[in-house]
Design a protein around this motif. Structure first.
Motif, PDB file in Angstrom:
ATOM      1  N   THR A 123       0.823  -1.299   0.081  1.00  0.00           N
ATOM      2  CA  THR A 123      -0.030  -0.055   0.146  1.00  0.00           C
ATOM      3  C   THR A 123       0.948   1.317  -0.052  1.00  0.00           C
ATOM      4  O   THR A 123       1.843   1.251   0.593  1.00  0.00           O
ATOM      5  N   SER A 124       0.198   2.282  -0.599  1.00  0.00           N
ATOM      6  CA  SER A 124       1.047   3.720  -0.722  1.00  0.00           C
ATOM      7  C   SER A 124      -0.047   4.697  -0.508  1.00  0.00           C
ATOM      8  O   SER A 124      -1.211   4.436  -1.201  1.00  0.00           O
ATOM      9  N   SER A 125       0.393   5.904  -0.398  1.00  0.00           N
ATOM     10  CA  SER A 125      -0.763   6.780  -0.562  1.00  0.00           C
ATOM     11  C   SER A 125      -1.179   7.239  -1.812  1.00  0.00           C
ATOM     12  O   SER A 125      -2.446   7.894  -2.097  1.00  0.00           O
ATOM     13  N   HIS A 126      -0.195   6.832  -2.918  1.00  0.00           N
ATOM     14  CA  HIS A 126      -0.727   7.007  -4.342  1.00  0.00           C
ATOM     15  C   HIS A 126      -0.187   5.528  -5.020  1.00  0.00           C
ATOM     16  O   HIS A 126       0.689   5.320  -4.967  1.00  0.00           O
ATOM     17  N   PRO A 127      -1.171   5.067  -5.657  1.00  0.00           N
ATOM     18  CA  PRO A 127      -0.807   3.664  -6.201  1.00  0.00           C
ATOM     19  C   PRO A 127       0.208   3.907  -7.317  1.00  0.00           C
ATOM     20  O   PRO A 127       0.300   4.907  -8.011  1.00  0.00           O
ATOM     21  N   PHE A 128       1.219   3.073  -7.382  1.00  0.00           N
ATOM     22  CA  PHE A 128       1.991   3.101  -8.514  1.00  0.00           C
ATOM     23  C   PHE A 128       2.804   1.794  -8.577  1.00  0.00           C
ATOM     24  O   PHE A 128       2.737   0.879  -7.759  1.00  0.00           O
ATOM     25  N   THR A 129       3.601   1.554  -9.836  1.00  0.00           N
ATOM     26  CA  THR A 129       4.555   0.559 -10.035  1.00  0.00           C
ATOM     27  C   THR A 129       5.868   0.958 -10.441  1.00  0.00           C
ATOM     28  O   THR A 129       6.267   1.878 -10.753  1.00  0.00           O
ATOM     29  N   SER A 130       6.838  -0.049  -9.727  1.00  0.00           N
ATOM     30  CA  SER A 130       8.301   0.211  -9.885  1.00  0.00           C
ATOM     31  C   SER A 130       8.985  -0.987 -10.117  1.00  0.00           C
ATOM     32  O   SER A 130       8.620  -2.191  -9.684  1.00  0.00           O
ATOM     33  N   GLY A 131       9.920  -0.906 -11.194  1.00  0.00           N
ATOM     34  CA  GLY A 131      10.830  -2.207 -11.073  1.00  0.00           C
ATOM     35  C   GLY A 131      11.238  -2.316 -12.650  1.00  0.00           C
ATOM     36  O   GLY A 131      11.287  -1.450 -13.354  1.00  0.00           O
ATOM     37  N   ASN A 132      11.454  -3.842 -13.036  1.00  0.00           N
ATOM     38  CA  ASN A 132      11.787  -4.053 -14.460  1.00  0.00           C
ATOM     39  C   ASN A 132      11.349  -5.459 -14.380  1.00  0.00           C
ATOM     40  O   ASN A 132      10.449  -6.033 -13.827  1.00  0.00           O
ATOM     41  N   GLN A 133      11.993  -6.317 -15.510  1.00  0.00           N
ATOM     42  CA  GLN A 133      11.445  -7.563 -16.173  1.00  0.00           C
ATOM     43  C   GLN A 133      11.581  -8.518 -15.004  1.00  0.00           C
ATOM     44  O   GLN A 133      11.284  -9.885 -14.849  1.00  0.00           O
ATOM     45  N   THR A 159       1.445  -1.146  -6.072  1.00  0.00           N
ATOM     46  CA  THR A 159       1.089  -0.532  -4.635  1.00  0.00           C
ATOM     47  C   THR A 159      -0.511  -0.090  -5.107  1.00  0.00           C
ATOM     48  O   THR A 159      -0.825   0.140  -6.216  1.00  0.00           O
ATOM     49  N   THR A 160      -1.308  -0.187  -4.062  1.00  0.00           N
ATOM     50  CA  THR A 160      -2.766   0.196  -3.975  1.00  0.00           C
ATOM     51  C   THR A 160      -3.019   0.978  -3.077  1.00  0.00           C
ATOM     52  O   THR A 160      -2.154   1.146  -1.952  1.00  0.00           O
ATOM     53  N   ARG A 161      -4.266   1.296  -2.591  1.00  0.00           N
ATOM     54  CA  ARG A 161      -4.623   1.853  -1.577  1.00  0.00           C
ATOM     55  C   ARG A 161      -5.953   1.647  -1.259  1.00  0.00           C
ATOM     56  O   ARG A 161      -6.670   1.052  -2.243  1.00  0.00           O
ATOM     57  N   PHE A 162      -6.493   1.609  -0.111  1.00  0.00           N
ATOM     58  CA  PHE A 162      -7.727   1.079   0.310  1.00  0.00           C
ATOM     59  C   PHE A 162      -8.681   2.182   1.154  1.00  0.00           C
ATOM     60  O   PHE A 162      -8.210   2.947   1.822  1.00  0.00           O
ATOM     61  N   ASP A 163      -9.917   2.092   0.444  1.00  0.00           N
ATOM     62  CA  ASP A 163     -10.910   2.991   1.242  1.00  0.00           C
ATOM     63  C   ASP A 163     -12.171   2.119   1.499  1.00  0.00           C
ATOM     64  O   ASP A 163     -12.705   1.458   0.694  1.00  0.00           O
ATOM     65  N   GLU A 164     -12.400   1.887   2.858  1.00  0.00           N
ATOM     66  CA  GLU A 164     -13.237   1.132   3.543  1.00  0.00           C
ATOM     67  C   GLU A 164     -14.952   1.389   2.757  1.00  0.00           C
ATOM     68  O   GLU A 164     -15.670   0.553   3.067  1.00  0.00           O
ATOM     69  N   SER A 165     -14.871   2.578   2.179  1.00  0.00           N
ATOM     70  CA  SER A 165     -16.292   2.656   1.579  1.00  0.00           C
ATOM     71  C   SER A 165     -16.347   2.445   0.224  1.00  0.00           C
ATOM     72  O   SER A 165     -17.551   2.742  -0.581  1.00  0.00           O
ATOM     73  N   ASP A 166     -15.485   2.074  -0.588  1.00  0.00           N
ATOM     74  CA  ASP A 166     -15.182   1.990  -2.056  1.00  0.00           C
ATOM     75  C   ASP A 166     -14.307   0.991  -2.349  1.00  0.00           C
ATOM     76  O   ASP A 166     -13.062   1.200  -2.732  1.00  0.00           O
ATOM     77  N   PRO A 167     -14.754  -0.270  -2.355  1.00  0.00           N
ATOM     78  CA  PRO A 167     -13.855  -1.395  -2.734  1.00  0.00           C
ATOM     79  C   PRO A 167     -13.637  -1.664  -4.277  1.00  0.00           C
ATOM     80  O   PRO A 167     -12.485  -2.022  -4.287  1.00  0.00           O
ATOM     81  N   LEU A 168     -14.434  -0.609  -5.157  1.00  0.00           N
ATOM     82  CA  LEU A 168     -14.115  -0.780  -6.501  1.00  0.00           C
ATOM     83  C   LEU A 168     -12.774  -0.049  -6.630  1.00  0.00           C
ATOM     84  O   LEU A 168     -12.110  -0.317  -7.528  1.00  0.00           O
ATOM     85  N   GLY A 169     -12.686   0.892  -5.981  1.00  0.00           N
ATOM     86  CA  GLY A 169     -11.298   1.727  -6.069  1.00  0.00           C
ATOM     87  C   GLY A 169     -10.353   1.055  -5.845  1.00  0.00           C
ATOM     88  O   GLY A 169      -9.224   1.443  -6.428  1.00  0.00           O
ATOM     89  N   ALA A 170      -9.985   0.241  -4.923  1.00  0.00           N
ATOM     90  CA  ALA A 170      -8.889  -0.457  -4.821  1.00  0.00           C
ATOM     91  C   ALA A 170      -8.493  -1.510  -5.822  1.00  0.00           C
ATOM     92  O   ALA A 170      -7.492  -1.945  -6.303  1.00  0.00           O
TER      93      ALA A 170
END
Length: 498
Positions: free
Chosen positions: A231-241, A247-258
């Motif tokens: 989890t992070s404050s703003h979803p992102f991807t990092s790395g290589n092959q 990362t993602t983030r969770f809002d307990e009132s909005d499961p579709l967002g995560a």
């Protein structure tokens, strides 16, 4: 005297060392956003600025320049080798114009700004972030001035993220989206059709949401041996092959967002993991910049994860974690594709109004860089344009101009690639569906054919082709917004009977 082949091999080793150094910097940045204690910022900013300076020195060294000059004069290189030289030359020439001390100051400033932004967002206090934002805007103006003093500075910055589609193309696409999507959005809001927007109403425990997101990644085929979910404050991807982390983030009132954020980041990671292992460290094993990168995430998020076929597959798994949910696959599909009335947050936006978020950010940061907008005016202008474009006004800066992480990274010029990538995703989806019965395969949980199609047509090429050439290789056509506009018009007119 060294042969040209030996020179090319030595050149590749030099390029790989630079890539490995930048990869180490990426891991430190990932750690700063995911795991590092807040008090670590002073040390981390110095670590990152040192690595940034070392990378700049490697890229702009006399040895690198000599290699490029000699290899460009060699008629014996094959096409993939010429592509490597082309890509490194472009980066070398830009970097060589920028003083090393500006690179170091910018790296340190962005590392420090990240922590300030997170604090300002948490406390809803734009004034805390404003001095850092002003510093970063000036640093990027200076950067653009060094690279090309005669060019539009925002166009110079945009080219860092999309070097082969020019800013004129981006502006043309964004203008077309604004002109054609706004009337569609207006018709939708006037529609009497009521979608199953309450299919996922209630409270959804964050730990159970994480378990559901992990199950979604399992179903899609995420390689956990080469990745992880945090989890992070703003979803992102990092790395290589070899190591692509999401990362993602969770809002307990909005499961579709995560869930949609997780699938979105999976698309980024899948692109990274599909790059050729044997070319790691060279442009042939690197992604083709952000329009293509974003096309991969938006294809998986929208053309897979928002389909009715996906919900026929995934809803039983979701209900394993949340048995109280009574939605049907059709209900879930409608909930995942509703067009919001009160759409404040870009990463939680629906598929249509999302692009108005991009237009707003594009206009503001372009004016900031041009000096036509003062940093202190950003909250007011943001709120005014949010109201104009989306019909809603933020009550706080945390849900307004502080919601995105990009400016704390000094990523001015990045935002247009989100819409450019969405447009390309629809063009790729059209091409995919000429070869695959995608909905049937999604419904059956068969994702290997799609992954293989994307590997064959996009991933395996790395940065061998320019963006326009890669689009033609993959789809047989020039880059166009036609397929995106046809796709969303047909989909949403059917959903809302408008």
């Amino acid at each position: 005297m060294a042969t040209e082949q030996t020179r090319y091999d030595e050149f590749v080793e030099r390029v790989q060392r630079l890539s490995y150094l930048q990869g180490a910097s990426g891991i430190l940045s990932w750690d700063q956003q995911v795991m590092m204690p807040g008090g670590g910022t002073p040390a981390r900013s110095r670590q990152l600025s040192t690595l940034s300076t070392m990378g700049h020195e490697l890229l702009t060294s006399d040895e690198m320049a000599d290699d490029l000059d000699a290899l460009e004069a060699d008629d014996g290189l094959v096409a993939p080798q010429e592509a490597v030289v082309r890509e490194v030359r472009r980066k070398h020439d830009r970097a060589a114009r920028v003083p090393g001390d500006l690179v170091e100051r910018t790296s340190r400033a962005t590392s420090e700004a990240l922590n300030v932004w997170e604090q300002a967002k948490a406390e809803d206090d734009f004034d805390t972030f404003a001095p850092k934002l002003e510093e970063l805007v000036q640093l990027k103006r200076d950067y653009a001035e060094y690279i090309d003093p005669d060019a539009d500075p925002y166009a110079v910055l945009f080219a860092d993220y999309e070097p082969y589609l020019d800013l004129e193309t981006a502006e043309r696409v964004l203008t077309r989206l604004r002109e054609e999507l706004v009337p569609l959005i207006d018709r939708i809001r006037e529609s009497d059709v009521e979608l199953a927007v309450d299919a996922f109403s209630g409270q959804f425990d964050a730990e159970k949401q994480e378990a559901a997101s992990r199950d979604a990644l399992d179903i899609l085929g995420y390689d956990w041996d080469r990745g992880r979910l945090d989890t992070s404050s703003h979803p992102f991807t990092s790395g290589n092959q070899f190591d692509a982390r999401v990362t993602t983030r969770f809002d307990e009132s909005d499961p579709l967002g995560a869930l949609t954020a997780t699938i979105h980041e999976f698309g980024h990671a899948q692109y990274m993991l599909g790059l050729p292992d044997e070319h790691y460290g060279t442009p042939l094993g690197d992604d083709r910049d952000l329009t293509v990168h974003e096309s991969q995430s938006r294809l998986w998020e929208n053309h897979v994860g928002r389909t009715e076929a996906w919900w026929e597959l995934f809803l039983p798994t979701f209900k394993d974690h949340f048995p109280a949910v009574e939605a049907s696959p059709r209900d879930a599909y409608e909930a995942a594709n509703q067009v919001y009335e009160d759409n404040l947050i870009r990463v939680e936006a629906d598929e249509l109004t999302y692009h108005m978020h991009i237009v707003l950010r594009f206009e503001i940061e372009r004016d900031l860089i041009a000096g036509d907008l003062d940093v202190t005016e950003v909250p007011q202008v943001w709120n005014d344009r949010m109201e104009e474009y989306l019909g809603v006004r933020p009550e706080t800066d945390a849900e307004g101009c502080l919601q995105d992480i990009h400016w704390s990274h000094a990523n001015f010029g990045y935002f247009p690639t989100y819409s450019l990538g969405s447009v390309l995703a629809a063009q790729l989806d059209h091409a995919v569906r000429q070869d695959l019965d995608l909905d049937t395969q999604v419904r059956a949980g068969q994702f290997d054919p799609l992954r293989e199609w994307l590997y064959e047509n996009v991933h395996q090429h790395g940065a061998r082709y320019t963006t326009p050439d890669l689009v033609r290789e993959a789809t047989g056509e020039d880059y166009t917004a036609d397929y995106f506009l046809d796709y969303v018009t047909e989909k949403y007119e059917r959903l809302y009977d408008c």
